[in-house]
Enzyme design. Structure first.
Site, PDB file in Angstrom:
ATOM      1  N   LEU A 183       0.829  -1.212   0.000  1.00  0.00           N
ATOM      2  CA  LEU A 183       0.000   0.000   0.000  1.00  0.00           C
ATOM      3  C   LEU A 183       0.857   1.252   0.000  1.00  0.00           C
ATOM      4  O   LEU A 183       0.460   2.283  -0.538  1.00  0.00           O
ATOM      5  CB  LEU A 183      -0.940   0.012   1.208  1.00  0.00           C
ATOM      6  CG  LEU A 183      -2.012  -1.073   1.237  1.00  0.00           C
ATOM      7  CD1 LEU A 183      -2.783  -1.016   2.549  1.00  0.00           C
ATOM      8  CD2 LEU A 183      -2.954  -0.932   0.055  1.00  0.00           C
ATOM      9  N   GLY A 184       2.024   1.173   0.612  1.00  0.00           N
ATOM     10  CA  GLY A 184       2.889   2.343   0.658  1.00  0.00           C
ATOM     11  C   GLY A 184       4.084   2.103   1.558  1.00  0.00           C
ATOM     12  O   GLY A 184       4.158   1.102   2.269  1.00  0.00           O
ATOM     13  N   GLY A 205       7.202   4.433   3.931  1.00  0.00           N
ATOM     14  CA  GLY A 205       7.622   5.736   4.438  1.00  0.00           C
ATOM     15  C   GLY A 205       8.927   5.613   5.185  1.00  0.00           C
ATOM     16  O   GLY A 205       9.632   4.600   5.090  1.00  0.00           O
ATOM     17  N   GLY A 256       8.814   2.527   7.724  1.00  0.00           N
ATOM     18  CA  GLY A 256       8.583   1.152   7.285  1.00  0.00           C
ATOM     19  C   GLY A 256       7.662   1.070   6.088  1.00  0.00           C
ATOM     20  O   GLY A 256       7.549   2.012   5.297  1.00  0.00           O
ATOM     21  N   GLN A 257       7.003  -0.086   5.974  1.00  0.00           N
ATOM     22  CA  GLN A 257       6.141  -0.381   4.832  1.00  0.00           C
ATOM     23  C   GLN A 257       4.741  -0.739   5.322  1.00  0.00           C
ATOM     24  O   GLN A 257       4.591  -1.236   6.440  1.00  0.00           O
ATOM     25  CB  GLN A 257       6.691  -1.588   4.057  1.00  0.00           C
ATOM     26  CG  GLN A 257       8.146  -1.494   3.692  1.00  0.00           C
ATOM     27  CD  GLN A 257       8.686  -2.838   3.238  1.00  0.00           C
ATOM     28  OE1 GLN A 257       8.690  -3.113   2.057  1.00  0.00           O
ATOM     29  NE2 GLN A 257       9.130  -3.668   4.158  1.00  0.00           N
ATOM     30  N   VAL A 258       3.742  -0.528   4.466  1.00  0.00           N
ATOM     31  CA  VAL A 258       2.368  -0.911   4.792  1.00  0.00           C
ATOM     32  C   VAL A 258       1.850  -1.796   3.660  1.00  0.00           C
ATOM     33  O   VAL A 258       1.946  -1.431   2.488  1.00  0.00           O
ATOM     34  CB  VAL A 258       1.447   0.318   4.974  1.00  0.00           C
ATOM     35  CG1 VAL A 258       0.033  -0.122   5.331  1.00  0.00           C
ATOM     36  CG2 VAL A 258       2.002   1.253   6.039  1.00  0.00           C
ATOM     37  N   LYS A 290       1.237  -2.728   8.988  1.00  0.00           N
ATOM     38  CA  LYS A 290       2.365  -1.799   9.026  1.00  0.00           C
ATOM     39  C   LYS A 290       3.561  -2.550   9.605  1.00  0.00           C
ATOM     40  O   LYS A 290       3.523  -3.006  10.748  1.00  0.00           O
ATOM     41  CB  LYS A 290       1.993  -0.588   9.900  1.00  0.00           C
ATOM     42  CG  LYS A 290       2.978   0.533   9.881  1.00  0.00           C
ATOM     43  CD  LYS A 290       2.408   1.741  10.640  1.00  0.00           C
ATOM     44  CE  LYS A 290       3.315   2.936  10.544  1.00  0.00           C
ATOM     45  NZ  LYS A 290       2.745   4.109  11.229  1.00  0.00           N
ATOM     46  N   ASP A 349       2.508  15.238  13.176  1.00  0.00           N
ATOM     47  CA  ASP A 349       2.752  14.875  11.782  1.00  0.00           C
ATOM     48  C   ASP A 349       1.434  14.851  11.008  1.00  0.00           C
ATOM     49  O   ASP A 349       1.168  13.930  10.246  1.00  0.00           O
ATOM     50  CB  ASP A 349       3.445  13.507  11.721  1.00  0.00           C
ATOM     51  CG  ASP A 349       4.129  13.256  10.393  1.00  0.00           C
ATOM     52  OD1 ASP A 349       4.418  14.239   9.676  1.00  0.00           O
ATOM     53  OD2 ASP A 349       4.369  12.079  10.065  1.00  0.00           O
TER      54      ASP A 349
END
Length: 195
Positions: free
Chosen positions: A48-49, A51, A54-56, A71, A170
């Site tokens: 999904l994405g 950052g 980490g990763q999702v 996540k 954030d």
């Protein structure tokens, strides 16, 4: 008959070369994840994405067959500590929401665990973040009615966070997740969530 298991595995992590943690992690300390991998009780469907932390992934629970967002935090102490704090805050807000039986517009945590030294947090699966919706709209903005609706829910979420003396440091379009009605491409009432 066709045997899908004979196909080469498709990596969802870039770069996909293992360099640490028994070659489970890449140079960025991300867990190397492939399409259809099984992480605990979850089958990986797609990325999904990603950052800084980490990763999702979109995953399917093998027991209840429901879809979630997984996540996977980088295998670094600073990111793990930050994610543990995020998890503690989300669990507190989720519990408060359940007890008061109100919609606080905070994403819901379903599960969490450690997998190959990575903290993994299982969250409700929403559609898109506000940045992705702006991208789809070629950054031409969103209708006044829609943005008014979204802002009211963001403010309600921020108010809930402030009630427990937390400041969201954030708040950005990427951290505002929306549920969009796939048929009408309209925002569903009560479905703006903060991450």
């Amino acid at each position: 008959s066709f045997d899908e298991s004979k196909l080469p595995k498709q990596s969802l992590t870039v770069p996909e070369e293992g360099v640490s943690n028994n070659n489970e992690d890449n140079i960025d300390s991300n867990l190397i994840v492939f399409h259809n991998d099984e992480i605990n009780n979850y089958k990986v469907i797609d990325l999904l994405g990603q950052g800084i932390s980490g990763q999702v992934f979109q995953v399917q629970n093998k027991t209840d067959l429901r879809y979630y967002a997984l996540k996977v935090i980088k295998n670094k102490k600073t990111f793990k500590n930050q994610a543990l704090m995020e998890l503690k805050i989300l669990k507190t807000l989720n519990k408060k929401q359940e007890e008061e039986e109100v919609t606080s517009h905070i994403i819901k945590v379903h599960d969490y665990f450690i997998y190959h030294h990575h903290l993994c947090i299982v969250l409700e699966l929403l559609n898109e973040n506000l940045y992705q919706i702006l991208q789809k709209n070629l950054f031409k903005g969103i209708s006044l009615n829609s943005i008014s609706f979204i802002i009211k829910q963001i403010l309600a979420g921020v108010a809930e966070i402030h009630k427990i003396n937390i400041i969201h440091c954030d708040l950005k379009p990427e951290n505002i997740l929306l549920k969009v009605n796939q048929k009408t491409e309209q925002f569903s009432k009560g479905e703006t969530n903060l991450l």
